[in-house]
Design a protein around this motif. Structure first.
Motif, mmCIF file in Angstrom:
data_model
loop_
_atom_site.group_PDB
_atom_site.id
_atom_site.type_symbol
_atom_site.label_atom_id
_atom_site.label_comp_id
_atom_site.label_asym_id
_atom_site.label_seq_id
_atom_site.Cartn_x
_atom_site.Cartn_y
_atom_site.Cartn_z
ATOM 1 N N ALA A 113 41.308 22.625 40.865
ATOM 2 C CA ALA A 113 42.301 23.703 40.894
ATOM 3 C C ALA A 113 42.128 24.628 39.700
ATOM 4 C CB ALA A 113 43.707 23.100 40.910
ATOM 5 N N ALA A 114 41.874 24.038 38.526
ATOM 6 C CA ALA A 114 41.678 24.845 37.320
ATOM 7 C C ALA A 114 40.418 25.703 37.428
ATOM 8 C CB ALA A 114 41.590 23.936 36.093
ATOM 9 N N ALA A 115 39.404 25.173 38.135
ATOM 10 C CA ALA A 115 38.156 25.908 38.290
ATOM 11 C C ALA A 115 38.197 26.868 39.466
ATOM 12 C CB ALA A 115 36.989 24.937 38.458
ATOM 13 N N GLY A 116 39.249 26.781 40.275
ATOM 14 C CA GLY A 116 39.398 27.684 41.411
ATOM 15 C C GLY A 116 38.491 27.358 42.578
ATOM 16 N N ILE A 117 38.182 26.080 42.787
ATOM 17 C CA ILE A 117 37.327 25.697 43.914
ATOM 18 C C ILE A 117 38.028 24.611 44.728
ATOM 19 C CG2 ILE A 117 35.195 26.248 42.702
ATOM 20 C CD1 ILE A 117 34.785 23.223 42.282
ATOM 21 N N ALA A 118 37.618 24.483 45.968
ATOM 22 C CA ALA A 118 38.137 23.401 46.797
ATOM 23 C C ALA A 118 37.526 22.077 46.341
ATOM 24 C CB ALA A 118 37.786 23.655 48.266
ATOM 25 N N VAL A 119 38.250 21.015 46.573
ATOM 26 C CA VAL A 119 37.742 19.698 46.196
ATOM 27 C C VAL A 119 36.557 19.355 47.099
ATOM 28 C CG1 VAL A 119 38.271 17.228 46.037
ATOM 29 C CG2 VAL A 119 39.997 18.926 45.387
ATOM 30 N N PRO A 120 35.385 19.099 46.519
ATOM 31 C CA PRO A 120 34.228 18.751 47.349
ATOM 32 C C PRO A 120 34.330 17.316 47.862
ATOM 33 C CG PRO A 120 33.651 18.596 45.033
ATOM 34 C CD PRO A 120 35.072 19.126 45.088
ATOM 35 N N ARG A 121 33.423 16.941 48.724
ATOM 36 C CA ARG A 121 33.367 15.548 49.161
ATOM 37 C C ARG A 121 32.959 14.700 47.968
ATOM 38 N NH1 ARG A 121 33.339 12.757 53.848
ATOM 39 N NH2 ARG A 121 32.299 10.712 53.856
ATOM 40 N N LEU A 122 33.711 13.635 47.742
ATOM 41 C CA LEU A 122 33.450 12.777 46.595
ATOM 42 C C LEU A 122 32.666 11.547 47.016
ATOM 43 C CD1 LEU A 122 36.912 12.785 44.768
ATOM 44 C CD2 LEU A 122 34.914 14.213 44.294
ATOM 45 N N SER A 123 31.902 11.026 46.096
ATOM 46 C CA SER A 123 31.300 9.709 46.262
ATOM 47 C C SER A 123 31.516 8.920 44.983
ATOM 48 C CB SER A 123 29.822 9.801 46.641
ATOM 49 O OG SER A 123 29.110 10.616 45.748
ATOM 50 N N ILE A 124 31.519 7.614 45.136
ATOM 51 C CA ILE A 124 31.888 6.717 44.047
ATOM 52 C C ILE A 124 31.004 5.482 44.112
ATOM 53 C CG2 ILE A 124 33.673 5.392 45.276
ATOM 54 C CD1 ILE A 124 34.167 6.827 41.777
ATOM 55 N N LEU A 154 24.061 18.257 29.878
ATOM 56 C CA LEU A 154 24.948 19.372 30.182
ATOM 57 C C LEU A 154 25.056 20.311 28.986
ATOM 58 C CD1 LEU A 154 26.946 20.467 32.335
ATOM 59 C CD2 LEU A 154 28.720 19.111 31.214
ATOM 60 N N VAL A 155 24.997 19.724 27.796
ATOM 61 C CA VAL A 155 25.227 20.501 26.574
ATOM 62 C C VAL A 155 24.148 21.546 26.359
ATOM 63 C CG1 VAL A 155 25.411 20.341 24.058
ATOM 64 C CG2 VAL A 155 26.495 18.605 25.499
ATOM 65 N N ASP A 156 22.870 21.178 26.562
ATOM 66 C CA ASP A 156 21.799 22.129 26.267
ATOM 67 C C ASP A 156 21.378 22.970 27.480
ATOM 68 O OD1 ASP A 156 20.315 20.421 27.830
ATOM 69 O OD2 ASP A 156 19.122 19.582 26.196
ATOM 70 N N GLY A 157 22.113 22.824 28.585
ATOM 71 C CA GLY A 157 21.850 23.657 29.754
ATOM 72 C C GLY A 157 20.822 23.112 30.718
ATOM 73 N N ASP A 158 20.254 21.949 30.433
ATOM 74 C CA ASP A 158 19.236 21.397 31.320
ATOM 75 C C ASP A 158 19.788 21.076 32.708
ATOM 76 O OD1 ASP A 158 17.026 21.561 29.723
ATOM 77 O OD2 ASP A 158 17.171 19.526 28.929
ATOM 78 N N ALA A 159 21.011 20.578 32.773
ATOM 79 C CA ALA A 159 21.594 20.240 34.077
ATOM 80 C C ALA A 159 21.733 21.494 34.941
ATOM 81 C CB ALA A 159 22.953 19.569 33.893
ATOM 82 N N HIS A 160 22.165 22.575 34.334
ATOM 83 C CA HIS A 160 22.298 23.841 35.055
ATOM 84 C C HIS A 160 20.938 24.322 35.539
ATOM 85 C CE1 HIS A 160 22.762 28.200 35.582
ATOM 86 N NE2 HIS A 160 24.029 27.946 35.845
ATOM 87 N N LEU A 191 30.610 22.809 35.892
ATOM 88 C CA LEU A 191 29.238 23.111 36.272
ATOM 89 C C LEU A 191 29.147 23.342 37.782
ATOM 90 C CD1 LEU A 191 26.208 23.339 35.712
ATOM 91 C CD2 LEU A 191 26.062 20.844 35.881
ATOM 92 N N PHE A 192 29.808 22.502 38.544
ATOM 93 C CA PHE A 192 29.823 22.617 40.007
ATOM 94 C C PHE A 192 30.337 23.996 40.421
ATOM 95 C CE2 PHE A 192 31.079 21.837 44.333
ATOM 96 C CZ PHE A 192 30.257 20.814 44.786
ATOM 97 N N ALA A 193 31.453 24.415 39.814
ATOM 98 C CA ALA A 193 32.061 25.701 40.159
ATOM 99 C C ALA A 193 31.140 26.858 39.790
ATOM 100 C CB ALA A 193 33.403 25.841 39.451
ATOM 101 N N GLY A 194 30.529 26.773 38.617
ATOM 102 C CA GLY A 194 29.631 27.833 38.197
ATOM 103 C C GLY A 194 28.425 27.982 39.098
ATOM 104 N N LEU A 195 27.893 26.862 39.534
ATOM 105 C CA LEU A 195 26.721 26.904 40.412
ATOM 106 C C LEU A 195 27.055 27.474 41.782
ATOM 107 C CD1 LEU A 195 25.121 23.478 39.485
ATOM 108 C CD2 LEU A 195 24.047 25.726 39.181
ATOM 109 N N GLN A 196 28.264 27.237 42.253
ATOM 110 C CA GLN A 196 28.646 27.749 43.571
ATOM 111 C C GLN A 196 28.553 29.260 43.636
ATOM 112 O OE1 GLN A 196 28.507 25.513 45.661
ATOM 113 N NE2 GLN A 196 30.424 24.455 46.076
ATOM 114 N N ASP A 197 28.739 29.908 42.481
ATOM 115 C CA ASP A 197 28.660 31.369 42.452
ATOM 116 C C ASP A 197 27.218 31.868 42.377
ATOM 117 O OD1 ASP A 197 31.423 31.542 42.469
ATOM 118 O OD2 ASP A 197 31.578 31.476 40.286
ATOM 119 N N GLU A 198 26.271 30.964 42.093
ATOM 120 C CA GLU A 198 24.888 31.394 41.860
ATOM 121 C C GLU A 198 23.932 31.051 43.002
ATOM 122 O OE1 GLU A 198 23.334 30.084 38.107
ATOM 123 O OE2 GLU A 198 25.303 30.147 37.157
ATOM 124 N N ILE A 199 24.273 30.071 43.811
ATOM 125 C CA ILE A 199 23.325 29.600 44.817
ATOM 126 C C ILE A 199 23.723 30.081 46.213
ATOM 127 C CG2 ILE A 199 22.702 27.581 43.452
ATOM 128 C CD1 ILE A 199 24.518 25.894 45.142
#
Length: 465
Positions: free
Chosen positions: A306-317, A209-215, A256-264
């Protein structure tokens, strides 16, 4: 650098044992948190599982043997499924893989996570629908990826750019658009053994995540017409007892999830927080119940979304070892007992059993700690500091490093070691050409073999020289 095992033997009695290991008031007592729900002592002091005395199991199936309390395992699966209702809970086939166990997990509402063609084959043989499967692994071969795509497994977790390229090419060739997740290395180091911490920077899993590879990995998947970016996956390690590390991890992966939602163009649907929650191997371990874990993680994700301004996605664990680990104990027969006198007049009993590092490599590999109890009878003898060791030609062949057993433990006694359901049979070996033990499932007062004992003939059959 770890101290050599012999170095821990010197000193007075108190220095021979870890601080957490107290001298028991009753050496026959069982600590409930270490054992499956169906394990108890009879009035005569004999250990029973599902009402069956361990002596009967030893007589019928031999020792060593892994004994599974199937009702306990199913109850644990149900508890996690209920606690995370509305989310997807995955059983990790790598912890313990057999048709009966994978089938039981799915029957109780779980999905299954596989990471090799072998684990996938077992899942398919168990009758599990491919849509209920997730496919992990840091080096999935082209053949494994082809099979996963052809079967339309529920999701493939991409771990490198090479895999993304392979999935893209195979999907185009096959005309199938798979659901692909990105494994994100969030840079959070869990407080666990370094070999089972999986989200710090200097290790093999995931995209940083740090070097941007995940994005960039997510962007490439989303940009391809051959793949569907299903979501993000993070996993910070195993044998974790609190959710504090998940707070940092969730914050980073949600951003990262929130940022990608605006790009894809197509929205992602899923966020997998991994898991690896701890189980009790000894009295020092205090795992949280599933409902508490669910409540804590739910609050963390809701706050970060909430802080990222997105709805909670479906979670898996992925609860990990806490599902199968406590449901199994290993039953051994004592072969020799050797009292060793050490400095300052202290002594230790070396109790040798008929298994060892071939059926439980974790103490040698991770310095993992286990507990043990005399299983075939009660004893009035005083507790003696003991070390349960195996029969292999290694000084590090230790099953239980520190435990109090009755001073009169003797050859022919049965010893039970709880918490061996995860990563014991699955990491077993044939060191010294010792065949691997069977797995015996007990349910409704009946015992049955779900994995057969290997034999010398099995070993010789592979030796074609």
């Amino acid at each position: 650098m770890r101290t050599h095992e012999a170095g821990a033997m010197h000193g007075d009695f108190a220095s021979l044992r870890p601080a957490w290991l107290g001298v028991p008031d009753d050496v026959n007592a069982l600590l409930p948190q270490l054992w499956a729900a169906g394990v108890e002592r009879s009035d005569e002091g004999v250990l029973r599982v599902g009402g069956i005395p361990v002596g009967e199991l030893a007589d019928e199936f031999g020792t060593p043997a892994y004994i599974l309390d199937e009702d306990d395992f199913r109850a644990r699966c149900r508890a996690w499924a209920r606690a995370f209702s509305g989310s997807d809970v995955f059983y990790a086939a790598k912890a313990f893989c057999s048709k009966a166990v994978l089938r039981a997990a799915v029957e109780e509402g779980l999905n299954v996570d596989v990471c090799t063609a072998g684990e996938l084959a077992v899942a398919l043989a168990a009758g599990i629908e491919p849509a209920r499967l997730g496919y992990h692994g840091n080096n999935k071969s082209p053949a494994e990826l082809r099979q996963a795509i052809e079967l339309r497994v529920g999701r493939i977790v991409a771990d490198s750019y090479n895999e993304i390229e392979r999935i893209d090419a195979l999907s185009a060739e096959l005309g199938i658009r798979p659901h692909v997740m990105v494994r994100v290395n969030v840079g959070v180091e869990a407080h666990t053994h370094e070999y089972i911490a999986t989200a710090h920077e200097d290790q093999k899993f995931g995209f940083s995540l740090v070097d941007g590879d995940a994005h960039e990995a997510a962007r490439r998947i989303a940009a391809s017409p051959n793949m569907y970016l299903a979501g993000l996956h993070s996993h910070i390690g195993s044998q974790i007892f609190d959710t504090s590390a998940f707070e940092v991890s969730a914050a980073r992966v949600v951003r990262l999830f929130a940022g990608l939602q605006d790009e894809i163009d197509e929205p992602m649907g899923e966020l997998d927080l991994g898991g690896g929650f701890g189980m009790a191997y000894t009295s020092q371990d205090d795992p949280q119940p599933p409902v508490d874990v669910a409540a804590s993680l739910g609050k963390i994700v809701e706050a970060e979304c909430a802080a990222a301004g997105i709805a909670v996605p479906r979670l898996s664990i992925e609860p990990g070892r806490t599902l199968i680990g406590p449901a199994v104990f290993t039953l051994y027969e004592v072969g020799t007992v050797k009292p060793v006198t050490l400095s300052a007049g202290a002594s230790r009993l070396y109790v040798s059993v008929d298994g060892g590092m071939s059926d439980n490599i974790r103490p040698a590999l991770y310095d993992a700690t286990y507990s043990a109890t005399l299983a075939s009878r009660a004893s009035r003898a005083a507790p003696a500091l003991a070390r349960v060791v195996g029969k292999h030609c290694e000084s590090g062949d230790i099953v239980v490093k520190d435990e109090f057993l009755p001073a009169d433990v003797a050859p022919g006694d049965l010893i039970a070691v709880p918490g061996t359901g995860a990563y014991c049979r699955s990491m077993g070996s044939n060191y010294n050409h010792v065949p691997r033990p069977p797995v015996i499932a007990v349910r409704d007062g009946e015992a049955r073999v779900i994995l057969a004992r290997e034999t010398v003939d099995d070993l010789l059959r592979l030796d074609v020289g």
